[in-house]
Design an enzyme around this catalytic site. Structure first.
Site, mmCIF file in Angstrom:
data_model
loop_
_atom_site.group_PDB
_atom_site.id
_atom_site.type_symbol
_atom_site.label_atom_id
_atom_site.label_comp_id
_atom_site.label_asym_id
_atom_site.label_seq_id
_atom_site.Cartn_x
_atom_site.Cartn_y
_atom_site.Cartn_z
ATOM 1 N N GLY A 173 40.648 38.148 41.103
ATOM 2 C CA GLY A 173 41.903 37.994 40.370
ATOM 3 C C GLY A 173 42.813 39.175 40.615
ATOM 4 O O GLY A 173 42.785 39.777 41.693
ATOM 5 N N SER A 174 43.583 39.517 39.589
ATOM 6 C CA SER A 174 44.643 40.516 39.795
ATOM 7 C C SER A 174 44.137 41.945 39.584
ATOM 8 O O SER A 174 43.132 42.180 38.905
ATOM 9 C CB SER A 174 45.793 40.237 38.832
ATOM 10 O OG SER A 174 45.360 40.463 37.510
ATOM 11 N N GLN A 175 44.891 42.887 40.108
ATOM 12 C CA GLN A 175 44.525 44.303 40.030
ATOM 13 C C GLN A 175 44.545 44.830 38.584
ATOM 14 O O GLN A 175 43.603 45.507 38.171
ATOM 15 C CB GLN A 175 45.477 45.072 40.960
ATOM 16 C CG GLN A 175 44.907 46.349 41.497
ATOM 17 C CD GLN A 175 45.232 47.499 40.566
ATOM 18 O OE1 GLN A 175 46.159 47.418 39.759
ATOM 19 N NE2 GLN A 175 44.452 48.565 40.661
ATOM 20 N N PRO A 176 45.576 44.486 37.754
ATOM 21 C CA PRO A 176 45.551 44.990 36.370
ATOM 22 C C PRO A 176 44.338 44.489 35.588
ATOM 23 O O PRO A 176 43.752 45.232 34.794
ATOM 24 C CB PRO A 176 46.853 44.441 35.762
ATOM 25 C CG PRO A 176 47.736 44.146 36.937
ATOM 26 C CD PRO A 176 46.842 43.787 38.075
ATOM 27 N N THR A 177 43.940 43.240 35.825
ATOM 28 C CA THR A 177 42.753 42.726 35.121
ATOM 29 C C THR A 177 41.501 43.459 35.610
ATOM 30 O O THR A 177 40.614 43.796 34.814
ATOM 31 C CB THR A 177 42.635 41.201 35.319
ATOM 32 O OG1 THR A 177 43.823 40.594 34.826
ATOM 33 C CG2 THR A 177 41.441 40.621 34.599
ATOM 34 N N ALA A 178 41.452 43.738 36.899
ATOM 35 C CA ALA A 178 40.299 44.468 37.451
ATOM 36 C C ALA A 178 40.187 45.854 36.807
ATOM 37 O O ALA A 178 39.085 46.335 36.525
ATOM 38 C CB ALA A 178 40.446 44.608 38.960
ATOM 39 N N CYS A 219 44.914 34.862 48.171
ATOM 40 C CA CYS A 219 45.021 36.317 48.332
ATOM 41 C C CYS A 219 45.121 36.714 49.797
ATOM 42 O O CYS A 219 45.503 37.834 50.108
ATOM 43 C CB CYS A 219 43.839 37.002 47.663
ATOM 44 S SG CYS A 219 42.263 36.548 48.380
ATOM 45 N N GLU A 242 37.290 41.344 43.751
ATOM 46 C CA GLU A 242 38.064 40.782 44.867
ATOM 47 C C GLU A 242 39.495 40.612 44.389
ATOM 48 O O GLU A 242 39.768 39.728 43.573
ATOM 49 C CB GLU A 242 37.497 39.410 45.280
ATOM 50 C CG GLU A 242 36.133 39.438 45.905
ATOM 51 C CD GLU A 242 36.089 40.192 47.214
ATOM 52 O OE1 GLU A 242 37.153 40.369 47.860
ATOM 53 O OE2 GLU A 242 34.999 40.641 47.581
ATOM 54 N N ASN A 247 43.743 29.961 41.589
ATOM 55 C CA ASN A 247 44.348 29.490 42.849
ATOM 56 C C ASN A 247 43.429 28.580 43.662
ATOM 57 O O ASN A 247 43.890 27.601 44.259
ATOM 58 C CB ASN A 247 44.828 30.675 43.692
ATOM 59 C CG ASN A 247 43.742 31.678 43.981
ATOM 60 O OD1 ASN A 247 42.816 31.857 43.194
ATOM 61 N ND2 ASN A 247 43.823 32.318 45.111
ATOM 62 N N GLU A 257 31.669 40.227 49.749
ATOM 63 C CA GLU A 257 30.878 39.018 49.517
ATOM 64 C C GLU A 257 30.505 38.435 50.871
ATOM 65 O O GLU A 257 31.223 38.642 51.854
ATOM 66 C CB GLU A 257 31.701 38.009 48.702
ATOM 67 C CG GLU A 257 32.034 38.526 47.305
ATOM 68 C CD GLU A 257 32.965 37.608 46.507
ATOM 69 O OE1 GLU A 257 33.861 36.990 47.108
ATOM 70 O OE2 GLU A 257 32.784 37.507 45.291
HETATM 71 N N1 LIG Z 1 42.485 36.417 44.217
HETATM 72 C C1 LIG Z 1 43.613 36.973 43.965
HETATM 73 O O1 LIG Z 1 44.014 37.831 44.668
HETATM 74 C C2 LIG Z 1 44.387 36.545 42.800
HETATM 75 C C3 LIG Z 1 45.466 37.284 42.441
HETATM 76 N N2 LIG Z 1 46.176 36.921 41.372
HETATM 77 C C4 LIG Z 1 47.336 37.759 41.070
HETATM 78 O O2 LIG Z 1 47.369 37.981 39.690
HETATM 79 C C5 LIG Z 1 48.605 37.572 39.165
HETATM 80 C C6 LIG Z 1 48.394 37.091 37.763
HETATM 81 O O3 LIG Z 1 47.546 35.952 37.720
HETATM 82 P P1 LIG Z 1 46.514 35.799 36.533
HETATM 83 O O4 LIG Z 1 46.028 34.442 36.381
HETATM 84 O O5 LIG Z 1 47.137 36.381 35.319
HETATM 85 O O6 LIG Z 1 45.303 36.684 37.073
HETATM 86 P P2 LIG Z 1 44.208 37.362 36.237
HETATM 87 O O7 LIG Z 1 43.610 38.452 37.013
HETATM 88 O O8 LIG Z 1 44.723 37.681 34.893
HETATM 89 O O9 LIG Z 1 43.139 36.178 36.042
HETATM 90 C C7 LIG Z 1 41.978 35.985 36.790
HETATM 91 C C8 LIG Z 1 40.817 35.680 35.861
HETATM 92 O O10 LIG Z 1 40.567 36.801 35.026
HETATM 93 C C9 LIG Z 1 40.559 36.413 33.664
HETATM 94 N N3 LIG Z 1 41.021 37.535 32.853
HETATM 95 C C10 LIG Z 1 42.300 37.880 32.559
HETATM 96 N N4 LIG Z 1 42.321 38.965 31.774
HETATM 97 C C11 LIG Z 1 41.035 39.320 31.565
HETATM 98 C C12 LIG Z 1 40.407 40.366 30.842
HETATM 99 N N5 LIG Z 1 41.122 41.253 30.151
HETATM 100 N N6 LIG Z 1 39.064 40.445 30.838
HETATM 101 C C13 LIG Z 1 38.337 39.558 31.526
HETATM 102 N N7 LIG Z 1 38.866 38.533 32.223
HETATM 103 C C14 LIG Z 1 40.201 38.418 32.259
HETATM 104 C C15 LIG Z 1 41.471 35.210 33.629
HETATM 105 O O11 LIG Z 1 41.256 34.456 32.474
HETATM 106 C C16 LIG Z 1 41.059 34.516 34.913
HETATM 107 O O12 LIG Z 1 39.859 33.802 34.712
HETATM 108 C C17 LIG Z 1 49.087 36.510 40.152
HETATM 109 O O13 LIG Z 1 50.435 36.382 40.112
HETATM 110 C C18 LIG Z 1 48.615 37.096 41.440
HETATM 111 O O14 LIG Z 1 49.521 38.052 41.905
HETATM 112 C C19 LIG Z 1 45.853 35.846 40.612
HETATM 113 C C20 LIG Z 1 44.781 35.057 40.928
HETATM 114 C C21 LIG Z 1 43.979 35.344 42.084
HETATM 115 N N1 LIG Z 2 39.483 35.240 47.099
HETATM 116 C C1 LIG Z 2 40.409 34.390 47.570
HETATM 117 C C2 LIG Z 2 40.198 33.637 48.665
HETATM 118 C C3 LIG Z 2 38.946 33.578 49.345
HETATM 119 C C4 LIG Z 2 38.792 32.770 50.360
HETATM 120 C C5 LIG Z 2 37.517 32.608 51.034
HETATM 121 O O1 LIG Z 2 36.485 33.123 50.589
HETATM 122 O O2 LIG Z 2 37.506 31.917 52.032
HETATM 123 C C6 LIG Z 2 41.660 34.289 46.776
HETATM 124 O O3 LIG Z 2 42.610 33.670 47.217
HETATM 125 O O4 LIG Z 2 41.673 34.817 45.675
#
Ligand SMILES: NC(=O)C1=CN([C@@H]2O[C@H](COP(=O)(O)OP(=O)(O)OC[C@H]3O[C@@H](n4cnc5c(N)ncnc54)[C@H](O)[C@@H]3O)[C@@H](O)[C@H]2O)C=CC1
Ligand SMILES: N/C(=C\C=C\C(=O)O)C(=O)O
Length: 487
Positions: free
Chosen positions: A231-236, A287, A253, A155, A468
């Site tokens: 990134g997302s909660q399931p990946t975390a 986020c 985060e 994003n 952070e």
């Molecule tokens: N900062 C935030 O809050 C963010 C939230 N999201 C949420 O997550 C949803 C899905 O977006 P995604 O791109 O699929 O997020 P994601 O959490 O899958 O991806 C974020 C990063 O993690 C990496 N990643 C994915 N699976 C991994 C694994 N098993 N091990 C290590 N790294 C991994 C991805 O390649 C990417 O670099 C979005 O619709 C949104 O709701 C997505 C991006 C940022």
């Molecule tokens: N972590 C995100 C935004 C952070 C903004 C900032 O540090 O100012 C996000 O959208 O995932």
């Protein structure tokens, strides 16, 4: 061949060198839906090479003084700034965001991330206590952790990647960073600037590819003791599982389901445009974006009318259009997911006041297969609906009424997330009371997204672990040791 466009081919950056990969992933221009770039589909082999390079670079880099490292961070900020326009164009094309936003927010903040940590690394002090009766003094020292694994989302691509790289290398770590496979271009361009800024080979390694393949190889590597993830909660959850056997340091985060609480004494002249922006900036793909708007009943109808009018003026356009407020969403799959939430709300009996399914998008022919969506306002929706509880991460916001301060704080806190809230009121006492009660890592009152990089940034509950910021990032990217001297 005539008419065939050249695809942009990215390469991994390991040990100061660009290296090709055996296989590649397609990367799409969100504003047209066309493939325009090939991203390395790296795996374990590339992570091994990056670990070797980061391991070799670590002794010299971690032995440099903070002043020496600070100079290099400042040079990195300078070279990034000199490439601001090129980077902004690339970020906008790769992510779908407006060029205006990339120019005024993403790239300037990436520059600032280096300037900020170049400065803050010079000002940390350690603790010291005395035990005179024992003839002892105690003090703490901090040392870099080693090789930092940094995983960032799509994003705010360069903005969030540099928000991790800058504090990690400032503290003396070497890094392996993995940007999102959906938005890798500015990270690759950034690698081209490292030599010019004097970053030694192996200090910053960038490996491209998917989460399940290269992300997991990085997280599982025994020589990478620390993972910073946004990134997302399931990946975390997956990262936490893979890190557990190694007891890795984790900073997570994650998402939000951020409330805006608007009291009857709010200054609506300021609150309405700010809440349109907090709901729909960057297509709602931040986020910190607002997605639940609670409005005190006495001003509910007026607010709703004016908010919908203002939302209808929030223009969706091609990313290069200077009058556009919003560009394209990141991917076809994400667009479909965001739309499905609106449909679900409708089937549950909610009302869609503007946007998806109500108004018409107007786009040039070339962009009609792009991932565009109108900003959408939903009302008459229950707090338990998935649109009111799950992170949508798109241009969709819900507006509902409330009666009392007590009631609204309970409702605002009723979701699993706890990242960012906004409170709008002129009553200072009420602002302090509500801000304190909200389960939220950040509370903005009468404003949104004014960032103080010195102070902790991060979420409560399912919004993450850790913070952070100047001191918090320093603490995370270093190990602390207590030393006792008997004299
Ligand atoms: N900062 C935030 O809050 C963010 C939230 N999201 C949420 O997550 C949803 C899905 O977006 P995604 O791109 O699929 O997020 P994601 O959490 O899958 O991806 C974020 C990063 O993690 C990496 N990643 C994915 N699976 C991994 C694994 N098993 N091990 C290590 N790294 C991994 C991805 O390649 C990417 O670099 C979005 O619709 C949104 O709701 C997505 C991006 C940022
Ligand atoms: N972590 C995100 C935004 C952070 C903004 C900032 O540090 O100012 C996000 O959208 O995932």
């Amino acid at each position: 061949m005539a008419g065939k466009r050249e695809l942009l081919m990215l390469e991994n950056f390991i040990g100061g060198k660009f290296l090709p990969c055996n296989s590649y992933i397609d990367s799409y221009d969100p504003s047209t839906g066309e493939v325009y770039c090939k991203v390395p589909n790296s795996g374990k082999e590339e992570i091994e090479a990056a670990v070797e390079a980061a391991r070799e670079a670590f002794p010299a880099w971690s032995s440099r003084s903070p002043q020496e490292r600070s100079l290099i961070l400042n040079r990195l900020a300078d070279v990034l700034e000199q490439s601001l326009e090129e980077l902004a164009q690339a970020e906008s094309k790769d992510q779908g965001k407006t060029l205006t936003l990339a120019r005024t927010m993403d790239i300037p903040r990436s520059v600032l991330n280096f300037r900020f940590f170049a400065s803050s690394i010079l000002h940390h002090v350690s603790e010291c206590t005395q035990m005179s009766h024992m003839g002892c003094m105690h003090y703490t020292v901090r040392t870099p952790v080693g090789i930092a694994g940094l995983i960032s989302p799509w994003n705010l691509p360069l903005y969030l990647l540099t928000w991790k790289i800058a504090p990690a290398i400032a503290a003396g770590n070497t890094v392996i960073a993995k940007p999102s496979e959906l938005t890798s271009v500015t990270a690759w361009m950034f690698c081209k600037l490292l030599d010019k800024a004097g970053v030694p080979p192996g200090v910053i390694n960038i490996v491209f590819g998917t989460g399940p393949r290269v992300g997991e190889a990085l997280v599982s590597h025994p020589e990478v003791p620390l993972i910073s993830f946004t990134g997302s909660q399931p990946t975390a959850e997956r990262i936490t599982q893979l890190s557990a056997p190694h007891c890795k340091k984790l900073s997570l985060e994650l998402g939000g389901k951020n409330p805006a609480i608007i009291f009857e004494d709010a200054n609506l002249e300021e609150c309405i445009p700010a809440t349109v922006r907090s709901s729909f900036a960057n297509q709602g793909e931040i986020c910190l974006c607002t997605s639940r708007i609670f409005v005190q009943r006495s001003i509910y109808s007026e607010f709703l009318k004016r908010f919908v009018e203002a939302t209808r003026k929030w223009k969706v356009g091609i990313p290069s259009d200077p009058s556009a407020n919003m560009g394209a969403l990141i991917s076809k799959a994400h667009l479909e997911k965001v739309r499905s939430y609106v449909l679900k709300a409708q089937t549950e009996g909610a009302r869609i006041l503007c946007g998806e399914g109500v108004d018409q998008l107007s786009l040039p022919l070339r962009n009609q297969a792009g991932y565009f969506m109108l900003p959408t306002v939903i009302t008459d929706i229950k707090d338990e609906s998935c649109c009111m509880t799950e992170e949508i991460f798109g241009p969709v916001t819900c507006v509902v009424p409330f009666d009392s301060e007590e009631e609204v704080t309970t409702r605002a806190n009723s979701v699993r997330y706890g990242l960012a809230a906004t409170v709008w009121s002129k009553d200072v006492g009420r602002i302090h009371r509500v801000a304190k009660k909200l389960q939220s890592g950040l509370v903005w009152t009468n404003c949104w997204l004014i960032r103080e990089l010195n102070l902790p940034f991060g979420g409560m509950k399912s919004s993450g672990i850790g913070r952070e910021g100047a001191k918090d990032s320093y603490d995370f990217f270093t190990e602390i040791k207590t030393i006792t001297i008997k004299y």
